[in-house]
Design an enzyme around this catalytic site. Structure first.
Site: not given
Length: 541
Positions: A35, A74, A95, A156, A287, A291, A332, A475
């Site tokens: 990710d 994602t 999402n 996730k 990811d 973040h 992703d 993103h």
């Protein structure tokens, strides 16, 4: 987590089969999504990586893979990898989106929830593949060859859902505390119990700072953050006992996910049955690190080296079992660094959005200006799909839409706005994804039922986060730092092949299907089998 992986490797020792052009289909397909692993990160760190990523880079390596669509998030990204289809076909446009016809007060919809379940909301939901409109490779394989197993493990829930699909033998993902499943009536495997115990013990301990390689030390520069967030850039990943959130945004998280994947492979004897098996692995730490700290500092540097090491351990474990396995690794979506550091590195136009660009705030402004009551606009942030309040009359909606589209188009940080009608009329993109226009990228994310009344695309180098107390970077843009991702194929003995041609992540599924000899109806997918990969014979088009 590394010790756990190495302990598993000690149980059996074998020799991996050598690769030949005429080799039979692999017994195990390992589909990995890292990710937020952009091609920018892959290109930067590739010369320094000699573990798992380094191994895969010595197979067939496409540095110009594309999540071609605009909604580089994602859930949409994962929905393309194992289905061969873009979000416009998978139905996974973001999402989160809004369904204003819902009776519940929460009009938001989470991509991996089933909102039909009483009490479900977009934040406290029942995990389900309900919204995914197409089958995955694992779904198709199990339908054609019932003896095959389909397994998904991820950091996730949405990663495990979108890559695994519906016909799963096992599916496990992190819920914030431990690994759980949405599958009913599935006994908890011993490997899951062991992983849960190991992870709980790891979280319960203080973690000292990690030692940084020389390259990461060069990146360890503290950068102040606008919007209320704490400074970033120091690296280290020291953690207090019990801090599960920091565990999630650290290299340990991917180690735990890989440990679970490895132990399920061993317990289920994947790759050692009569048919090909598939395990999809969603690695989420890159990811969360991106973040939390941005992509250009010591934290992401440490994460890249740790990920490479853990993947190397994982592959050596599979080697020791004598499994004939094929690995595909991609992402992703990509991501961009924090604007504060980008400006220090010579990108003067890198900025954060002001809060007035958020759909909720824009709706308030327009409501006051037009004399309209209610939210007026629904939107998940400052970009993406925007929805007009259905409680307004038809005339009021038309007036609000015209004013909202004009306001966004006039904003200096907005690159383009496309209406629902414009996207419905646009043709689905064809040709090389690096050449698609903005409206074609947006069209690849468009669903007539789920998409908004219009979609907002921000300019390059704009970070759509105003309040940085939780996250500092994100993103979701149509720009290549978010769209361009590596796509790597590796099997033991495969000759190295560095490919600069652009392909889509939607091309992965039909390529893997050809590798295992599974026919796929080309009219029901968007991707195409990729030619000139050693060991892959694509169907005649």
């Amino acid at each position: 987590m590394r010790k756990f992986l190495l302990a598993l490797a000690a149980t059996t020792v074998g020799v991996s089969p050598s690769f030949a052009q005429s080799a039979p289909p692999p017994k195990l397909v390992v589909a990995i999504s890292v990710d937020q692993l952009s091609s920018d990160l892959f290109d930067e760190y590739r010369p320094q990586l000699f573990g798992g990523i380094g191994r895969l880079a010595r197979g067939t390596a496409f540095r110009n893979g594309y999540q071609g669509h605009n909604a580089s998030e994602t859930c949409p990204g994962h929905s393309t990898i194992m289905t061969g289809s873009r979000p416009s076909r998978t139905g996974i446009i973001a999402n989160y989106w809004f369904d204003l016809s819902q009776q519940r007060s929460d009009k938001g919809v989470y991509c991996a929830e089933d909102e039909r379940v009483q009490g479900s909301s977009s934040t406290a939901y029942t995990v389900s593949p309900y919204h995914l409109r197409v089958p995955t490779l694992g779904d198709l394989l199990k339908a054609a060859r019932p003896g095959s197993r389909n397994v998904a493990v991820a950091g996730k829930d949405r990663s495990a859902i979108m890559m695994g699909g519906r016909a799963l033998d096992q599916r496990w993902y992190w819920d914030g505390k431990t690994f759980v499943t949405d599958l009913k009536g599935v006994a908890v495997p011993r490997s899951v119990i062991a992983t849960r115990t190991a992870v709980a013990q790891a979280i319960a301990q203080d973690r000292p700072a990690l030692q940084m390689p020389a390259l990461c030390q060069q990146k360890a520069r503290i950068v102040p953050i606008e919007g209320g967030g704490a400074p970033v850039g120091g690296g280290a990943f020291a953690r207090k006992a019990g801090d599960a959130r920091s565990f999630r945004a650290s290299p340990e998280f991917d180690g735990a996910t890989l440990a679970l994947a490895a132990s399920l492979i061993e317990e289920m004897q994947l790759g050692r049955g009569p048919s090909t098996d598939i395990i999809s692995v969603g690695l989420s730490a890159t990811d969360f690190v991106g973040h939390s700290y941005g992509t250009g500092g010591a934290e992401t540097c440490l994460q890249m080296f740790s990920l490479d090491r853990d993947l190397g351990d994982f592959f050596r474990l599979l080697d020791s079992k004598g499994i004939d396995y094929l690995v595909m690794l991609t992402s992703d979506h990509g991501g961009q660094d924090i604007p504060e550091r980008k400006r220090l590195n010579g990108v003067p136009g890198a900025v954060r959005v002001p809060s007035d660009l958020y759909g909720k705030e824009m709706g308030k402004t327009l409501g006051a200006k037009l004399g309209l009551k209610g939210p007026v606009l629904y939107g998940d942030g400052a970009f993406g799909d925007m929805y007009l309040d259905r409680s307004l009359s038809a005339g009021e909606r038309a007036k609000a839409k015209a004013a909202a589209v004009a306001a966004y188009r006039a904003h200096p940080l907005v690159e383009a706005v496309f209406t629902h009608e414009e996207l419905r009329a646009a043709k689905s993109p064809t040709g090389s994804p690096d050449k698609w226009s903005l409206i074609e990228r947006a069209r690849a994310s468009f669903d007539d039922e789920r998409s908004g009344d219009f979609v907002v695309l921000l300019k390059p180098d704009v970070t759509p986060i105003a309040d940085t107390k939780s996250y500092v970077s994100t993103h979701g843009s149509p720009w290549d730092y978010d769209r361009r991702v590596p796509i790597l194929f590796w099997r033991a003995g495969m000759a190295a092949s560095n490919r600069d041609d652009a392909i889509e992540t939607a091309d992965i599924m039909p390529t893997l299907a050809a590798t295992i000899g599974l026919p796929v109806d080309a009219s029901k997918i968007d991707g195409e089998c990729v030619d000139n990969i050693q060991g892959v014979t694509c169907p005649v088009r």
